[in-house]
Design a protein around this motif. Structure first.
Motif, PDB file in Angstrom:
ATOM      1  N   ARG A   1     -12.314 -90.279  18.760  1.00 28.27           N
ATOM      2  CA  ARG A   1     -13.278 -89.193  18.917  1.00 28.27           C
ATOM      3  C   ARG A   1     -13.853 -88.740  17.584  1.00 28.27           C
ATOM      4  O   ARG A   1     -14.969 -88.268  17.511  1.00 28.27           O
ATOM      5  N   LYS A   2     -13.079 -88.876  16.530  1.00 24.19           N
ATOM      6  CA  LYS A   2     -13.459 -88.299  15.253  1.00 24.19           C
ATOM      7  C   LYS A   2     -13.285 -89.331  14.152  1.00 24.19           C
ATOM      8  O   LYS A   2     -12.221 -89.900  13.995  1.00 24.19           O
TER       9      LYS A   2
ATOM     10  N   ALA B   1      -8.568 -85.299   6.578  1.00 20.46           N
ATOM     11  CA  ALA B   1      -8.734 -85.747   7.964  1.00 20.46           C
ATOM     12  C   ALA B   1      -8.287 -87.192   8.132  1.00 20.46           C
ATOM     13  O   ALA B   1      -7.652 -87.555   9.127  1.00 20.46           O
ATOM     14  N   GLU B   2      -8.577 -88.037   7.138  1.00 21.30           N
ATOM     15  CA  GLU B   2      -8.158 -89.437   7.215  1.00 21.30           C
ATOM     16  C   GLU B   2      -6.638 -89.540   7.163  1.00 21.30           C
ATOM     17  O   GLU B   2      -6.034 -90.366   7.867  1.00 21.30           O
TER      18      GLU B   2
ATOM     19  N   ARG C   1      -1.531 -90.503  10.018  1.00 18.45           N
ATOM     20  CA  ARG C   1      -0.246 -89.984  10.508  1.00 18.45           C
ATOM     21  C   ARG C   1      -0.120 -90.202  12.008  1.00 18.45           C
ATOM     22  O   ARG C   1       0.961 -90.532  12.512  1.00 18.45           O
ATOM     23  N   ILE C   2      -1.206 -89.983  12.728  1.00 22.04           N
ATOM     24  CA  ILE C   2      -1.192 -90.194  14.179  1.00 22.04           C
ATOM     25  C   ILE C   2      -0.915 -91.657  14.493  1.00 22.04           C
ATOM     26  O   ILE C   2      -0.078 -91.979  15.351  1.00 22.04           O
TER      27      ILE C   2
ATOM     28  N   TYR D   1      -5.898 -84.737  20.054  1.00 18.39           N
ATOM     29  CA  TYR D   1      -7.044 -85.027  20.915  1.00 18.39           C
ATOM     30  C   TYR D   1      -8.374 -84.859  20.193  1.00 18.39           C
ATOM     31  O   TYR D   1      -9.411 -85.313  20.677  1.00 18.39           O
ATOM     32  N   GLN D   2      -8.365 -84.221  19.042  1.00 15.94           N
ATOM     33  CA  GLN D   2      -9.582 -84.175  18.235  1.00 15.94           C
ATOM     34  C   GLN D   2      -9.914 -85.550  17.659  1.00 15.94           C
ATOM     35  O   GLN D   2     -11.076 -85.841  17.369  1.00 15.94           O
ATOM     36  N   TYR D   3      -8.887 -86.373  17.507  1.00 17.07           N
ATOM     37  CA  TYR D   3      -9.073 -87.694  16.908  1.00 17.07           C
ATOM     38  C   TYR D   3      -9.123 -88.813  17.952  1.00 17.07           C
ATOM     39  O   TYR D   3      -9.879 -89.781  17.790  1.00 17.07           O
ATOM     40  N   PHE D   4      -8.290 -88.708  18.983  1.00 11.31           N
ATOM     41  CA  PHE D   4      -8.208 -89.755  20.001  1.00 11.31           C
ATOM     42  C   PHE D   4      -8.171 -89.121  21.392  1.00 11.31           C
ATOM     43  O   PHE D   4      -7.430 -88.163  21.608  1.00 11.31           O
ATOM     44  N   PRO D   5      -8.929 -89.670  22.345  1.00 13.43           N
ATOM     45  CA  PRO D   5      -8.973 -89.070  23.683  1.00 13.43           C
ATOM     46  C   PRO D   5      -7.731 -89.345  24.520  1.00 13.43           C
ATOM     47  O   PRO D   5      -7.450 -88.614  25.468  1.00 13.43           O
ATOM     48  N   ASN D   6      -6.958 -90.393  24.178  1.00 15.09           N
ATOM     49  CA  ASN D   6      -5.799 -90.793  24.975  1.00 15.09           C
ATOM     50  C   ASN D   6      -4.999 -91.837  24.207  1.00 15.09           C
ATOM     51  O   ASN D   6      -5.420 -92.293  23.136  1.00 15.09           O
TER      52      ASN D   6
END
Length: 211
Positions: free
Chosen positions: A11-12, A19-20, A25-26, A59-64
């Motif tokens: 998503r981002k 942010a990177e 980390r995610i 969820y700001q970075y990945f939808p699922n």
């Protein structure tokens, strides 16, 4: 882009270092969670907890988690491309066998980090069009490398260089993926030697002068 493609994309796209770092980390947390718990039980809640961020931040970075796994596979492909390029010789070896070994070893080494995660990525990751395009590009690069090998070495004995190059690349990719990701570990040095010997015999027709 259809809804199916959108749900597999991040998503981002981070523009700042912080942010990177959160995105990385995610991805790192997801790799650990999927390896420890399996893909089915590797929930976004567990990933967020491992990354020490809120589920909302994830969820700001990945939808699922599908999009996260696709991103992990994309990163694996990109790393494989860089590793292969870094290991290509500046000058071609005189022997077909040693040239083939460069290619085989690069493929093996790019799959050794986490065989269990590799198996999950191969078996579970959805195939977005962007991912399929990346796989096709990677294959094209590798086929070009092997075709160059075939056309430069006088010891190679194949009738159709392009078909032979595609066959070699597909064989290496499929066999390396399957055996390194297998639950039953394989002896890597022996595996490398046997795969190199098999491909060298195919390319040279068993010509002993190629070794």
């Amino acid at each position: 882009m259809n809804s199916g493609e959108r749900r597999l994309r991040p998503r981002k796209q981070p523009r700042q270092v912080r942010a990177e770092l959160t995105r990385q980390r995610i991805l790192s947390a997801a790799a650990h969670v999927f390896t420890e718990h399996g893909y089915a039980a590797g929930t976004t809640n567990r990933i967020a907890e491992r990354a020490r961020i809120s589920i909302g931040s994830l969820y700001q970075y990945f939808p699922n988690k599908d999009a996260i796994l696709v991103e992990l596979l994309t990163r694996h492909l990109d790393d494989g491309m860089r590793n292969t390029a870094a290991r290509l010789p500046d000058a071609w070896p005189d022997s077909v066998e040693e040239t083939v070994r460069h290619f085989v070893r690069a493929a093996i080494e790019s799959h050794l980090d986490d065989p269990k995660l590799l198996r999950i990525m191969i078996e579970e990751a959805p195939r977005s069009q962007a991912l399929l395009d990346k796989v096709a590009h990677l294959e094209k690069v590798h086929v070009g490398y092997v075709r160059d090998l075939i056309e430069r070495h006088a010891d190679v004995r194949v009738g159709d260089p392009h078909t032979a190059a595609r066959l070699v690349v597909s064989t290496v990719e499929l066999v390396v993926h399957q055996l390194i990701a297998a639950s039953d570990p394989i002896d890597i040095p022996h595996f490398e030697n046997e795969l190199v010997a098999m491909l060298t015999r195919y390319l040279t027709g068993g010509n002993p002068s190629s070794g």
